[in-house]
Design a protein around this motif. Structure first.
Motif, mmCIF file in Angstrom:
data_model
loop_
_atom_site.group_PDB
_atom_site.id
_atom_site.type_symbol
_atom_site.label_atom_id
_atom_site.label_comp_id
_atom_site.label_asym_id
_atom_site.label_seq_id
_atom_site.Cartn_x
_atom_site.Cartn_y
_atom_site.Cartn_z
ATOM 1 N N GLN A 68 9.032 15.357 3.927
ATOM 2 C CA GLN A 68 9.077 16.890 4.069
ATOM 3 C C GLN A 68 8.044 17.630 4.995
ATOM 4 O O GLN A 68 7.924 18.696 5.239
ATOM 5 C CB GLN A 68 8.506 17.362 2.620
ATOM 6 C CG GLN A 68 9.669 16.911 1.545
ATOM 7 C CD GLN A 68 8.886 17.307 0.157
ATOM 8 O OE1 GLN A 68 7.946 17.400 -0.062
ATOM 9 N NE2 GLN A 68 9.706 16.369 -0.807
ATOM 10 N N ASP A 69 7.261 16.743 5.853
ATOM 11 C CA ASP A 69 6.414 17.173 6.665
ATOM 12 C C ASP A 69 7.153 17.529 8.179
ATOM 13 O O ASP A 69 7.610 16.546 8.766
ATOM 14 C CB ASP A 69 5.180 16.153 6.755
ATOM 15 C CG ASP A 69 4.037 16.778 8.014
ATOM 16 O OD1 ASP A 69 4.385 17.577 8.609
ATOM 17 O OD2 ASP A 69 3.307 16.263 7.834
ATOM 18 N N ASP A 125 -5.608 8.678 4.642
ATOM 19 C CA ASP A 125 -4.686 8.504 3.737
ATOM 20 C C ASP A 125 -3.933 7.249 4.119
ATOM 21 O O ASP A 125 -2.965 7.367 5.035
ATOM 22 C CB ASP A 125 -3.691 9.630 3.493
ATOM 23 C CG ASP A 125 -2.795 9.631 2.376
ATOM 24 O OD1 ASP A 125 -2.355 8.599 1.927
ATOM 25 O OD2 ASP A 125 -2.501 10.604 1.680
ATOM 26 N N PHE A 126 -4.634 6.035 3.898
ATOM 27 C CA PHE A 126 -4.081 4.820 4.130
ATOM 28 C C PHE A 126 -2.296 4.748 3.786
ATOM 29 O O PHE A 126 -1.452 4.316 4.357
ATOM 30 C CB PHE A 126 -4.577 3.811 3.635
ATOM 31 C CG PHE A 126 -5.344 2.791 4.378
ATOM 32 C CD1 PHE A 126 -5.744 3.638 5.622
ATOM 33 C CD2 PHE A 126 -5.616 1.574 4.250
ATOM 34 C CE1 PHE A 126 -6.552 2.854 6.712
ATOM 35 C CE2 PHE A 126 -6.374 0.873 5.295
ATOM 36 C CZ PHE A 126 -6.717 1.491 6.529
ATOM 37 N N SER A 127 -2.001 5.162 2.534
ATOM 38 C CA SER A 127 -0.705 4.993 1.919
ATOM 39 C C SER A 127 0.048 5.730 2.720
ATOM 40 O O SER A 127 1.211 5.356 3.020
ATOM 41 C CB SER A 127 -0.790 5.595 0.348
ATOM 42 O OG SER A 127 -1.672 4.903 -0.311
ATOM 43 N N GLN A 128 0.039 6.960 2.978
ATOM 44 C CA GLN A 128 0.974 7.792 3.767
ATOM 45 C C GLN A 128 1.045 7.233 5.050
ATOM 46 O O GLN A 128 2.165 7.193 5.836
ATOM 47 C CB GLN A 128 0.533 9.135 3.986
ATOM 48 C CG GLN A 128 0.895 9.923 2.385
ATOM 49 C CD GLN A 128 0.805 11.500 2.751
ATOM 50 O OE1 GLN A 128 0.863 12.027 3.805
ATOM 51 N NE2 GLN A 128 0.880 12.238 1.438
ATOM 52 N N ILE A 172 0.757 -1.120 0.020
ATOM 53 C CA ILE A 172 0.025 0.199 0.030
ATOM 54 C C ILE A 172 0.909 1.339 0.010
ATOM 55 O O ILE A 172 0.496 2.294 -0.668
ATOM 56 C CB ILE A 172 -0.850 -0.209 1.184
ATOM 57 C CG1 ILE A 172 -2.226 -0.790 1.040
ATOM 58 C CG2 ILE A 172 -1.529 1.326 1.515
ATOM 59 C CD1 ILE A 172 -2.895 -1.019 2.304
ATOM 60 N N SER A 173 2.072 1.186 0.783
ATOM 61 C CA SER A 173 2.698 2.436 0.954
ATOM 62 C C SER A 173 3.424 2.805 -0.454
ATOM 63 O O SER A 173 3.977 3.963 -0.467
ATOM 64 C CB SER A 173 3.860 2.094 1.934
ATOM 65 O OG SER A 173 4.756 1.425 1.432
ATOM 66 N N PHE A 228 8.124 5.691 -4.473
ATOM 67 C CA PHE A 228 8.655 6.488 -3.094
ATOM 68 C C PHE A 228 7.796 7.677 -2.808
ATOM 69 O O PHE A 228 8.328 8.566 -1.860
ATOM 70 C CB PHE A 228 10.088 6.518 -3.104
ATOM 71 C CG PHE A 228 10.819 5.242 -3.095
ATOM 72 C CD1 PHE A 228 10.706 4.385 -2.158
ATOM 73 C CD2 PHE A 228 11.385 4.843 -4.327
ATOM 74 C CE1 PHE A 228 11.251 3.062 -2.208
ATOM 75 C CE2 PHE A 228 12.080 3.463 -4.417
ATOM 76 C CZ PHE A 228 12.068 2.887 -3.523
ATOM 77 N N LYS A 229 6.742 7.953 -3.766
ATOM 78 C CA LYS A 229 6.345 9.510 -3.318
ATOM 79 C C LYS A 229 6.083 9.931 -1.796
ATOM 80 O O LYS A 229 5.903 10.824 -1.285
ATOM 81 C CB LYS A 229 5.320 9.769 -4.125
ATOM 82 C CG LYS A 229 4.792 11.183 -4.611
ATOM 83 C CD LYS A 229 3.844 11.679 -5.419
ATOM 84 C CE LYS A 229 3.374 13.282 -5.309
ATOM 85 N NZ LYS A 229 2.093 13.643 -5.647
#
Lengths: 293, 452
Positions: free
Chosen positions: A63-64, A261-264, A37-38, A55-56
């Protein structure tokens, strides 16, 4: 012609295979699924694997600035609560290992926090620490001490969470260390006494050495679990004031259920996973006395 | 040997997980078929249907719960409530919606989620049911139907996804005894050269809070400045009172304009000089305890708190607590609606329940048992007003309020704004810095939600 040893091995594998299979299904499959998922843009709003973004997610989360803040706070939290719980826990375990009266009563009292759910602990302490109506500040006022803004000050709130966590988790440390102390052989201590060793020398040269495996396990378990602390923050501060108590687990929760946002969220979880693994391997090597190759 | 076994297991696990991943793509299609099949099966055995609902632990829920045997007697459909705290609801509902067949049938939707749930397709439109049964929606307070009824709220495509349950709009609760205290009035006049009276503007209110804190021996305002929805809900009243908003009508961000900056500065001033010490960690219950024990002059809170604060058994200031709409332009509107989950197996039965619980008879019974009505006819009912003379006041508060923007990412918007407000109030950022970052992230949310 199979040897007896080979046959035994096969029988053993046959019997443990259901357990291994279930473990794979409930542990490994979700781990791999979330890892997959990631690398996608998989959200609760659009739960599909249509967009592979490599890898986005990882570059975005790094960056957070609030993620870095959460990591920093989490590390402060873990490396404060675990040593304090260990030192206090070991001290209390040593006291309980002596012949004292009302031992059963002490055991019962010490076990109570451990069997309480973290949510209940958070809610109870939130009431106790209410700056204006809480019992803790009332007791302070009885002794003419100034009231403390336990949860409403960004300089104190993290310390408050740390103290409540220690209150809640120290009994785990005490019980594990006490079990270890009880199982120590008596002979080395008797020999040391005959040789003229003081109690302090016995403690540092015998007790600590023999307790090393138990201490390692206790500390490792607490490190892993304290990285995952979430309930206390959720019930007591919601990460505030500001972002002063925003532990990484709460940060992940927000990404999942508020940002949808599951991916993040899984990307952050894997970063956390790697950090925990590195720390655990390092601690394990150091504490078990194995040398790095 | 062991390595080989491990490799085989990992390979299998990868294949299985990819299979699960792949099935996720198809879930939307297969769900509908599964729903139809299970619904057909269910309708054949209507007497055995049990509807499950996730409900908030508040008096309005218990008012409905007490009447459930009447529904079962009339329809043969059983109802089970899972009653939880508000903070647990969103997470439980979202997890439930991700499943092809959910465990909740009728959904209690907060207006925070009134944009998210229809936009994601997690709840279904009710228009066909309303039309089929000639259910009269004109009985609802229009502001309530706009807020927790239609989606989108405006435009030709709007459909009814929810029927309003009750409102929790916010207004100003204050202590009349302190306003009327002659000594305080004289001191106030001497200090500010103004009369101490019920505040008409936000600036006047903040000034009064500081005055009360310094002169009346109580906190000026029992504020709920805890991070997340408590601080956002309270601050939204400040924002709307000054005529500000989160977005304009074209979804351009306005949260960092002059009005918003002023709203934050006034809010921070009140936190610093007019509120209890721990206000930055307070949620509703913490603030309510302060107000109900007579330790504060005022509280910006929900209309559903008025019955509690005017009940002598629950409040030491019951006789002197009054409520008015938020001083200034508008206050924050809030409310709940009934909806039907798209993944429910019992959609028809769920509608039967909604139709029953929102009928005039049941709505009146609920209103007579501590549940603020959303229907005008119930609000104006003589029996209801005789028991709750405060309902006309509530109507005034509801009519002078507006909700936060309702869209797919309302919950995330609240989290972002709550975080920045908390940082500003704890002195880690200036109002401009905090709101500029909030504006940037709100802009991204509007784009992500395809609103611009």
């Amino acid at each position: 012609m199979k040897t007896l040893a080979q046959q035994k091995k096969r029988t053993g594998l046959f019997f443990i295979s259901p357990t291994v299979l279930i473990l794979i299904l409930v542990v490994l499959v979700p781990l791999i699924f979330s890892f997959v998922i990631s690398f996608f843009n998989y959200t609760l709003v659009d739960p599909s694997f249509d967009r592979f973004i490599l890898f986005k997610n990882y570059s975005t989360i790094f960056q957070d600035t609030y993620l870095w803040n959460s990591l920093k706070i989490t590390l402060i939290f873990v490396f404060t609560v675990v040593p304090l719980e260990f030192v206090l826990g070991f001290f209390i375990a040593l006291l309980l290992n002596r012949n004292i009266r009302f031992k059963g009563l002490f055991y019962t009292i010490l076990t109570i926090p451990m069997v309480m759910s973290p949510v209940a602990v958070g809610l109870i302490w939130k009431m106790f620490l209410h700056a204006d109506l809480g019992i803790v500040n009332y007791i302070f006022s009885v002794f003419n001490l100034p009231s403390v803004n336990w949860l409403g000050s960004n300089k104190i709130a993290l310390l408050t969470i740390i103290l409540v966590d220690i209150w809640h988790q120290i009994s785990f440390m005490i019980l594990i260390l006490l079990a270890g102390l009880k199982s120590l052989p008596k002979e080395p201590f008797e020999s040391a006494k005959i040789d003229g060793a003081s109690n302090t020398q016995s403690f540092f040269y015998i007790t600590l050495g023999l307790m090393r495996p138990v201490i390692s396990v206790a500390i490792l378990i607490r490190v892993i679990f304290s990285f995952k602390t979430y309930d206390l923050v959720y019930t007591m501060t919601r990460g505030g004031p500001g972002v002063s108590t925003e532990l990484i687990s709460y940060f992940i929760y927000k990404k999942t259920f508020m940002g949808m946002d599951f991916s993040q969220a899984t990307a952050i979880s894997y970063v956390l996973f790697v950090i925990i693994m590195v720390i655990v391997i390092f601690l394990f090597r150091e504490m078990s006395g194995r040398k790095w190759d | 040997m062991y390595k080989k076994i491990l490799i085989i297991f990992i390979t299998l696990a990868v294949i299985v997980s990819m299979g699960v991943a792949g099935s996720g793509c198809k879930s939307a299609v297969t769900t509908e078929k599964a729903d139809t099949a299970t619904q057909e099966a269910a309708s054949g055995a209507k007497g055995e249907v049990t509807l499950r609902m996730l409900m908030e632990d508040i008096p309005a829920t218990h008012a409905v719960e007490a009447l459930l045997p009447e529904f079962t007697a009339a329809t043969g459909i059983k109802v089970e409530f899972e009653i939880v705290q508000y903070m647990d609801m969103h997470q439980k509902l979202v997890t439930n919606f991700m499943s092809p067949t959910g465990q909740y049938d009728v959904i209690e939707v907060d207006n925070y989620w009134a944009g998210e749930f229809p936009a994601t397709g997690w709840i279904i439109p009710l228009d066909d049911y309303i039309k089929r049964d000639n259910f009269d929606v004109s009985v609802y307070i229009p502001a309530m139907l706009d807020m927790v009824g239609y989606f989108p709220r405006t435009g030709n495509n709007k459909q009814i996804y929810m029927l309003p349950i009750y409102s929790y709009s916010m207004g100003l609760l204050y202590r009349e005894d302190l306003i009327n205290d002659t000594e305080l009035q004289e001191t106030y006049k001497a200090l500010y050269n103004e009369d101490l009276k019920v505040p008409e503007t936000l600036e006047e209110y903040v000034q009064q809070c500081r005055f009360m804190q310094e002169n009346a021996g109580v906190s000026g305002s029992a504020m709920q400045g805890g991070r997340g929805d408590p601080i956002v809900m309270e601050w939204s009243n400040y924002l709307f009172a000054l005529g500000g908003d989160y977005y304009d009508e074209n979804w351009n961000v306005t949260i960092n304009d002059e009005k918003a900056i002023k709203a934050v500065e006034l809010y921070k001033e009140n936190i610093q000089y007019g509120s209890p010490e721990g206000a930055l960690s307070f949620a509703l219950d913490d603030a309510l305890r302060i107000m109900s024990q007579g330790k504060a002059y005022s509280m910006i809170s929900y209309i559903i708190m008025l019955p509690l604060l005017t009940d002598p058994e629950q409040s030491t200031v019951a006789d002197s607590t009054r409520m008015i709409p938020m001083p200034g332009e508008l206050g924050l509107a809030g409310g709940w609606g009934w909806a039907i989950a798209a993944n429910s197996q019992y959609k028809d039965e769920s509608w039967e329940f909604i139709k029953w619980v929102e009928s005039a008879e049941i709505a009146k019974k609920r209103a007579l048992n501590d549940s603020t009505p959303a229907r005008i006819d119930v609000c104006e009912d003589a029996d209801v007003i005789a028991k709750y003379p405060i309902y006309p006041t509530m109507l005034k508060v509801i009519s002078k309020s507006k909700p936060i923007p309702e869209f797919l990412y309302s919950a995330e918007m609240v989290e972002i704004v709550g975080r920045e407000l908390s940082l500003i109030c704890s002195g880690e950022k200036t109002a401009q810095e905090g709101l500029d970052l909030a504006a940037k992230e709100l802009e991204e949310l509007a784009v992500k939600a395809k609103l611009k």
